[in-house]
Design a protein around this motif. Structure first.
Motif, short mmCIF file in Angstrom:
data_model
loop_
_atom_site.label_atom_id
_atom_site.label_comp_id
_atom_site.label_asym_id
_atom_site.label_seq_id
_atom_site.Cartn_x
_atom_site.Cartn_y
_atom_site.Cartn_z
N UNK A 128 0.82 -1.21 0.00
CA UNK A 128 0.00 0.00 0.00
C UNK A 128 0.85 1.26 0.00
N UNK A 129 1.97 1.23 0.76
CA UNK A 129 2.83 2.41 0.90
C UNK A 129 4.29 1.96 0.76
N UNK A 130 4.76 1.77 -0.48
CA UNK A 130 6.15 1.33 -0.65
C UNK A 130 7.15 2.35 -0.12
N UNK A 131 6.82 3.63 -0.23
CA UNK A 131 7.63 4.72 0.33
C UNK A 131 6.76 5.97 0.34
N UNK A 132 7.16 6.96 1.12
CA UNK A 132 6.40 8.21 1.16
C UNK A 132 6.41 8.86 -0.22
N UNK A 133 7.55 8.78 -0.91
CA UNK A 133 7.65 9.38 -2.24
C UNK A 133 6.71 8.69 -3.23
N UNK A 134 6.68 7.38 -3.21
CA UNK A 134 5.83 6.63 -4.13
C UNK A 134 4.35 6.84 -3.81
N UNK A 135 4.03 6.99 -2.52
CA UNK A 135 2.64 7.18 -2.11
C UNK A 135 2.14 8.56 -2.52
N UNK A 136 2.97 9.57 -2.34
CA UNK A 136 2.55 10.93 -2.67
C UNK A 136 1.51 11.45 -1.71
N UNK A 137 0.51 12.15 -2.20
CA UNK A 137 -0.61 12.66 -1.39
C UNK A 137 -0.15 13.57 -0.26
N UNK A 138 1.03 14.16 -0.37
CA UNK A 138 1.53 15.04 0.68
C UNK A 138 2.17 14.31 1.85
N UNK A 195 -6.81 15.81 3.09
CA UNK A 195 -7.06 15.43 1.70
C UNK A 195 -6.86 13.93 1.53
N UNK A 196 -5.82 13.38 2.17
CA UNK A 196 -5.59 11.94 2.08
C UNK A 196 -6.70 11.18 2.79
N UNK A 197 -7.13 11.66 3.93
CA UNK A 197 -8.20 10.99 4.67
C UNK A 197 -9.48 10.92 3.85
N UNK A 198 -9.72 11.93 3.01
CA UNK A 198 -10.93 11.99 2.20
C UNK A 198 -10.76 11.40 0.80
N UNK A 217 3.50 10.88 8.87
CA UNK A 217 3.69 12.33 8.81
C UNK A 217 3.29 12.85 7.43
N UNK A 218 2.51 13.92 7.43
CA UNK A 218 2.16 14.63 6.20
C UNK A 218 2.77 16.02 6.28
N UNK A 219 2.92 16.67 5.13
CA UNK A 219 3.58 17.98 5.12
C UNK A 219 2.77 19.03 5.88
N UNK A 220 1.44 18.85 5.93
CA UNK A 220 0.59 19.79 6.66
C UNK A 220 -0.78 19.16 6.91
#
Length: 93
Positions: A25-35, A65-68, A56-59
């Motif tokens: 689901x989340x190979x890396x933060x970079x691959x996942x994106x979405x902030x 936005x990811x939650x929704x 951790x998200x950038x803000x």
């Protein structure tokens, strides 16, 4: 930075499967994106079936936005198959 901490118990004997699911689901933060900035997965010493996941998200806006996002609920339901009950969530900034 904004994020969430999840604490949950993985069903006995399913730890490796859960770790594999998370890598898919989340190979890396970079691959996942979405902030997403980063995530960490750790297992408690006292109970090796109990996981602590820090995301951790950038803000806060990126987190919400990811939650929704359409796939977030589906990903969560996939995780529940491996968990012994609902996880505890703590949002942090």
């Amino acid at each position: 930075m904004y994020g969430t901490i999840m604490r949950a118990k993985v069903k006995s004997g399913r730890r490796a499967e859960y770790e594999q699911l998370m890598r898919e689901m989340v190979p890396s933060a970079e691959a996942y994106g979405q902030g997403m900035h980063s995530y960490e997965m750790a297992w408690e010493d006292a109970d090796p079936d109990r996981i602590v996941l820090i995301v951790h998200f950038k803000d806060r806006e990126s987190y919400l936005a990811n939650a929704n996002r359409a796939g977030t609920d589906e990903d969560y339901r996939r995780q529940l198959e491996y968990l012994d009950g609902e996880p505890e969530w703590i949002d942090v900034n």
